[in-house]
Design a protein around this motif. Sequence first.
Motif, PDB file in Angstrom:
ATOM      1  N   THR A  79       0.816  -1.213   0.000  1.00 50.54           N
ATOM      2  CA  THR A  79       0.000   0.000   0.000  1.00 50.54           C
ATOM      3  C   THR A  79       0.853   1.268   0.000  1.00 50.54           C
ATOM      4  O   THR A  79       0.332   2.357   0.212  1.00 50.54           O
ATOM      5  N   ASN A  80       2.167   1.130  -0.241  1.00 47.97           N
ATOM      6  CA  ASN A  80       3.074   2.269  -0.052  1.00 47.97           C
ATOM      7  C   ASN A  80       3.335   3.067  -1.325  1.00 47.97           C
ATOM      8  O   ASN A  80       4.356   3.747  -1.417  1.00 47.97           O
ATOM      9  N   GLY A  81       2.415   3.016  -2.284  1.00 47.59           N
ATOM     10  CA  GLY A  81       2.599   3.805  -3.492  1.00 47.59           C
ATOM     11  C   GLY A  81       1.509   3.548  -4.508  1.00 47.59           C
ATOM     12  O   GLY A  81       0.701   2.610  -4.396  1.00 47.59           O
ATOM     13  N   TYR A  82       1.511   4.370  -5.516  1.00 47.83           N
ATOM     14  CA  TYR A  82       0.484   4.349  -6.554  1.00 47.83           C
ATOM     15  C   TYR A  82       0.458   3.021  -7.301  1.00 47.83           C
ATOM     16  O   TYR A  82      -0.615   2.513  -7.653  1.00 47.83           O
ATOM     17  N   PHE A  83       1.628   2.452  -7.556  1.00 50.05           N
ATOM     18  CA  PHE A  83       1.666   1.276  -8.418  1.00 50.05           C
ATOM     19  C   PHE A  83       1.391  -0.019  -7.670  1.00 50.05           C
ATOM     20  O   PHE A  83       1.066  -1.031  -8.286  1.00 50.05           O
ATOM     21  N   PRO A 104       3.561   3.302   4.928  1.00 52.63           N
ATOM     22  CA  PRO A 104       3.221   4.660   4.487  1.00 52.63           C
ATOM     23  C   PRO A 104       3.829   4.976   3.126  1.00 52.63           C
ATOM     24  O   PRO A 104       4.876   4.427   2.755  1.00 52.63           O
ATOM     25  N   TRP A 105       3.183   5.877   2.395  1.00 51.64           N
ATOM     26  CA  TRP A 105       3.782   6.393   1.170  1.00 51.64           C
ATOM     27  C   TRP A 105       5.095   7.088   1.536  1.00 51.64           C
ATOM     28  O   TRP A 105       5.147   7.908   2.459  1.00 51.64           O
ATOM     29  N   GLY A 106       6.157   6.739   0.820  1.00 50.51           N
ATOM     30  CA  GLY A 106       7.465   7.302   1.122  1.00 50.51           C
ATOM     31  C   GLY A 106       8.327   6.380   1.958  1.00 50.51           C
ATOM     32  O   GLY A 106       9.471   6.705   2.268  1.00 50.51           O
ATOM     33  N   LYS A 107       7.798   5.197   2.317  1.00 53.55           N
ATOM     34  CA  LYS A 107       8.560   4.210   3.070  1.00 53.55           C
ATOM     35  C   LYS A 107       8.533   2.875   2.334  1.00 53.55           C
ATOM     36  O   LYS A 107       7.578   2.562   1.621  1.00 53.55           O
ATOM     37  N   GLY A 127       3.236  -9.476  -4.712  1.00 51.52           N
ATOM     38  CA  GLY A 127       3.777  -8.461  -5.596  1.00 51.52           C
ATOM     39  C   GLY A 127       4.399  -7.325  -4.801  1.00 51.52           C
ATOM     40  O   GLY A 127       3.861  -6.910  -3.772  1.00 51.52           O
ATOM     41  N   PHE A 128       5.527  -6.837  -5.258  1.00 48.73           N
ATOM     42  CA  PHE A 128       6.128  -5.667  -4.624  1.00 48.73           C
ATOM     43  C   PHE A 128       6.723  -4.779  -5.705  1.00 48.73           C
ATOM     44  O   PHE A 128       7.005  -5.229  -6.823  1.00 48.73           O
ATOM     45  N   VAL A 129       6.901  -3.503  -5.371  1.00 49.29           N
ATOM     46  CA  VAL A 129       7.458  -2.530  -6.302  1.00 49.29           C
ATOM     47  C   VAL A 129       8.899  -2.267  -5.901  1.00 49.29           C
ATOM     48  O   VAL A 129       9.161  -1.743  -4.815  1.00 49.29           O
TER      49      VAL A 129
END
Length: 378
Positions: A79-83, A104-107, A127-129
């Motif tokens: 959940t830490n980003g758009y993609f 969090p977004w940015g972590k 899945g991970f980015v």
Amino acid sequence: MGPGPSDVHPRVLRAMSTPLVGHLDPSFVDIMQEVQELLRYTFRTDNEWTIPVSGTGSASMEAAIGNMVEPGETMLVPTNGYFGDRMASMARRAGGEVVTVDAPWGKPLDTAAVQDAFDEHQPDVFGFVHAETSTGVKQPNVPELTDIAHSHDAYVIADTVTSLGGVELEVDDWGIDVAYSGPQKCLSCPPGASPLTLNDRAMDKVLSREAEPRSWYLDISLLEGYWGDERAYHHTAPVTNVYALREALRLVAEEGIEERWDRHLHVAGALKAAAEAMGLGLNPDDEFWLPSLNAVLVPDGVDAGAAIDYLLEQYDLEIAGGLGALSGDIFRIGCMGHSARPQNVAFLATALGEALEAQGADVDVEAGLGAMRDALNR
């Protein structure tokens, strides 16, 4: 200098002017073979099933998720980003159930949180980015994540859209089952033929599915006939884009993949030094910094959109703003492929300083330029 596409190398542009041949022409089959070999080199893999998917990076992404997630299976997504959100959407469309591991977004993802998510949900696919384009965060400790997944007999899909060819990536050594990417980032190639690699374990899953994937066009079991030994017709390949990708990958091989990683680190490091010395700073912590996509914090009182417009109107220089939870809080500045050059960073640092000063921001442009020069000379 935004999040992509990056500047295209002149050799790649020239390759796109090559006259067309048929997508089953013997000469084109030779080019297909070369592209696959070069993709293996760039992904750092021996995977036989390594191809360019006909389409943009999102097509490669959907091919990976749509083939690996079967109806009724569970996919764990971040959940830490758009993609990560896009992964979730594609998994649901494939008939899968989505569960999340939160950050969090940015972590980046925390290893312990991933372990807890696996223990609770027992997902079939994870899945991970690797390089989150929306936040400028690089995921560390990838082998730890893949070890957790494999200990639960799950498959690992990695989004490497903003890392392939610019940031250290070891598909085989890190235990990644499937990786997808886009050509328009660190490979400096126009979008249209997008890298994808699957190991034998993942390919066995694809070929033994009970239900056909919902997309005929992106069905890897059908694409295997064209990109495998048979070279049988499936669809008309984007010949010009394959020409372009081959030339872009030849540039990677000529430079050397490790040397290319070092160049991105060195040039982006100068950009990072300039931003910090100006008083801006970057959104992620240093240990998670993504050299290919720099998330520079917007100073207090500055309208990010106005600064971006200023750069485009005054200097024909493109950067981007934040997405989602970081909208208005960061500038997303790419340092990728052919764009990752000292003269580009110097141009950008000077112009960005001027754009911020035009809004009355408290920035020390001279200090930034000095730090940039020092970093480039190291």
